[in-house]
Scaffold this active site. Structure first.
Site, short mmCIF file in Angstrom:
data_model
loop_
_atom_site.label_atom_id
_atom_site.label_comp_id
_atom_site.label_asym_id
_atom_site.label_seq_id
_atom_site.Cartn_x
_atom_site.Cartn_y
_atom_site.Cartn_z
N GLU A 424 0.88 -1.04 -0.25
CA GLU A 424 -0.65 0.15 0.05
C GLU A 424 0.59 0.75 -0.02
OE1 GLU A 424 -1.96 0.54 3.67
OE2 GLU A 424 -3.33 2.15 2.94
N ASP A 497 -1.33 -0.64 5.75
CA ASP A 497 -1.16 -0.43 6.75
C ASP A 497 -1.86 -0.80 7.57
OD1 ASP A 497 1.08 1.68 5.77
OD2 ASP A 497 -0.77 3.60 5.90
N ASP A 499 -4.63 -0.42 9.67
CA ASP A 499 -5.35 0.46 9.97
C ASP A 499 -6.86 0.21 8.78
OD1 ASP A 499 -4.79 1.24 7.34
OD2 ASP A 499 -3.86 3.61 7.72
N ASP A 501 -8.12 2.00 6.58
CA ASP A 501 -7.86 2.07 5.12
C ASP A 501 -6.91 0.70 4.23
OD1 ASP A 501 -8.83 4.30 4.09
OD2 ASP A 501 -7.62 5.49 3.86
#
Ligand code: 28G
Length: 634
Positions: A424, A497, A499, A501
């Site tokens: 990402e 990541d 998180d 997203d």
């Protein structure tokens, strides 16, 4: 004493049940979570069989506090009169293999005939089992312990006007690796049975959590399709067709929606056929024929010769359910999840073709829209094919589709060990390119959000740059042309990541692999990388860096530290430099990878589109419930 009178008998009886305990796999497949739930399906199937025979429309399943299970039905009650052997029939049913529970000889009233092993197997694998039968005005009860030993004779507890059977059992922890029942697993199965049998009421109660659900569907598999298409935009009300061919009963419900993926869920005698088989083949054949005949008749085809089945089925959700007498049942495949019975193809084809042809003429604007969509799909495929050929030519010209700027390829070509990291963001991609072992680790940075392949047409999917690049670098084509042998990588590792997203990107990529490169998942080649959440720097003569992957781990490390420490919470991969990224997330010696496995692919198939709505929480839930995250054994 009663127990003594029963001892001699129980010795002979236990010979059968002892074999079940010795080789549980032979009877219930496995002794893991799946086998544990198999016990429930056996008992529930008996209750369903009784309902299918016309006795009782309501089944209640309770998960008790101690993870024992109670199932009750409102059937005739398990027979408890004197058996030919002199013992009572209930004892025979629950202590002799293959005796009772399943009703032989009366046609297709069994739930599948796949594992027809019934109550005695469950008894053999339980620490206790209690059977209560209400019939002939009395409540009869019998209790078994520790793998089916008889504790005492059949008791009469009192009078009753009701009829039915209540079975309670507790799986033996000496047999099963886990004895913890999963509410969602049982819920999904009960709901499925309720969809398949119109007006069958299924109640689930979990005493442990206080949760409860009730399922009853007047319109059966039509409502199943509606359920599968929740969150989508249907082009028309669900179409339902049924009929009988020779002795085979056929039911089909289908609906076209605004997306492009195809979902077919099929059943034989109320048991899911996860690998399809002859009934699905018959279904596809009828669908393709009916649409082509319609399109020809109304001159909709233009230059195209004929519509391709896959193009017609873009955006279609269907449930196919057939009921076949036991003597005709044939299963294939390793997991016996594929129907073999050749007559089932003819039956579904014959029943569906006539009725669907009629339906298409009755619903002209819908039929025309589906034909047009199919033609567009065919054109898109043709374009994609040309583009691929062009890409091959370009490659010969060493132009390599301008991929070279994005993909950092491996320096050695070795399909058996090479890894592809899908990363990402460009900055993390940069660190990964620097930090990797370039011999066998390739890096493909993904910019921004990945395309939602569930919502896009095949055309749009293939035009998407990130996706085209993935298909190209993996090198094994996609869809029905996908060939695992050509795959350039042993592992495909999604690195995002930690998180929301990142989780979203994971789901989008998994959706893509699921829809377009499913064998990758089936072969266990798709992984999720686990970057650490914390970096702990120990101050002192020599600075030391420790990473932690969870809060608990961090707290443990800090508790043990006697020097000054600095704790840094990583918000994203971008905060790690190349060396840190290698140390924590990419070095096979120290990294932890999660292998993505789908426990039940057809279940996932049905739900992945629900999942691709906009609700992040539901996505998380789904991921946690359906994708098995197994830490890679290094
Ligand atoms: C609650 C959990 C699971 C069941 C019945 C009802 C009958 C039955 C079950 O008979 C033996 C062999 C073939 C007839 C059948 C009762 C006929 C007349 C039954 C269940 C006898 C098995 N009266 N309900 N077994 N058959 N429910 N629920 O197990 O000849 S098992």
């Amino acid at each position: 004493m009663a127990a003594n009178t029963y001892n001699d008998d129980s010795i002979t009886v236990l010979e059968g049940l002892e074999h079940v305990r010795k080789r549980p796999g032979m009877y219930i497949g496995s002794t893991d979570e799946r086998g544990l739930h198999h016990l429930v399906w056996e008992i529930v199937d008996n209750a369903i069989d009784e309902a299918l025979s016309g006795y009782g429309r309501e089944i209640v399943l309770t998960i008790n506090h101690d993870n024992s299970i109670t199932v009750s039905d409102q059937g005739r009650g398990v027979p408890c009169g004197k058996h030919a052997t002199g013992k009572n029939t209930m004892e025979i049913i629950y202590t002799k293999l293959n005796a009772g529970g399943k009703f032989g000889g009366n046609g297709y009233k069994t739930s599948g005939g796949l594992h027809g092993v019934g109550g005695s197997v469950v008894n053999a694998l339980s620490t206790f089992m209690e059977v209560t039968s209400m019939r002939e005005g009395k409540i009869h009860r019998m209790r078994f312990e520790k793998g089916g030993s008889i504790v005492g004779p059949l008791e009469i507890l009192g009078d009753t006007k009701k009829t039915g059977t209540i079975v309670t059992f507790k799986p033996d922890p000496e047999v099963f690796s886990t004895t913890l029942y999963n509410y969602e697993t049982i819920k999904t199965r009960l709901r499925e049975s309720a969809f398949l049998i119109k007006n069958l009421k299924m109640v689930l109660i979990d005493k442990r959590s206080g949760k409860s659900d009730t399922f009853i569907y007047e319109n059966g598999i039509s409502e199943y399709v509606t359920f599968l298409d929740a969150n989508k935009h249907p082009a028309h009300p669900v179409a339902y067709f049924d009929g009988v061919y020779e002795t085979i009963e056929v039911e089909v419900a289908l609906q076209f929606v605004d997306t492009y993926s195809e979902t077919i869920v099929s059943f034989v005698n109320n048991v899911r056929t996860s690998d399809g088989g002859s009934h699905e083949t018959g279904f596809k054949s009828a669908l393709t024929r009916a649409f082509n005949d319609y399109a020809k008749k109304f001159n909709l085809l233009g230059k195209i010769q004929a519509l391709d089945g896959t193009d017609i089925r873009a955006g279609m959700t269907a449930v196919v359910s057939v009921r076949i007498t036991e003597n005709l049942l044939e299963f294939e495949g390793q997991t016996k999840g594929k129907l073999g019975t050749p007559l089932a193809k003819t039956a579904v084809d014959m029943v569906l073709y006539d009725k669907l042809s009629f339906y298409l003429i009755e619903n002209k604007s819908l039929s025309e829209a589906i034909v047009k969509k199919a033609i567009k799909e065919a054109e898109a495929r043709e374009e994609a094919r040309k583009a691929r050929n062009q890409a091959r030519l370009d490659k010969k010209d060493k132009k390599e589709m301008n991929l070279s700027t994005k993909l950092a390829p491996t320096s050695e070509k070795n399909k058996e060990i090479n890894e592809l990291y899908l990363v990402e963001g460009d900055s993390a991609g940069g660190s990964a390119k620097q930090g990797r072992d370039r011999k066998y680790q390739a890096i493909l940075p993904l910019r921004g959000k990945v395309l939602n392949t569930e919502r896009a047409s095949a055309d749009a999917v293939l035009k998407n740059e990130e996706i085209a690049t993935m298909i190209y670098t993996i090198g094994a084509d996609y869809g029905s042309a996908f060939d695992l042998k050509k795959c350039n990588y042993k592992k495909i590792i999604i690195m995002t990541d930690a998180d929301d997203d990142g989780a979203h990107i994971q789901v989008l990529l998994l959706t893509f692999f699921f829809r377009y490169m499913r064998p990758l998942i089936e072969d266990g080649r798709v992984y999720i990388a686990c970057p650490p959440l914390f970096k702990i720097t120990k101050r002192g003569k020599k600075e030391e860096i420790i990473y932690a992957w969870t809060n608990e781990e961090k707290d443990q490390i800090l508790a043990k530290c006697n020097t000054q420490t600095l704790v840094q919470r990583y918000k994203g991969l971008g905060e790690m430099n190349a060396e840190q990224l290698w140390d924590t997330t990419m070095n096979p010696e120290t990294r932890s990878l999660i292998q993505v496995k789908l426990e039940d692919l057809s279940e996932a198939e049905a739900e992945i589109d629900i999942l691709m709505g906009n609700d992040a929480m539901r996505r998380r839930d789904w991921l946690e419930n359906h994708v098995q995250f197994t830490l890679e054994e290094v």
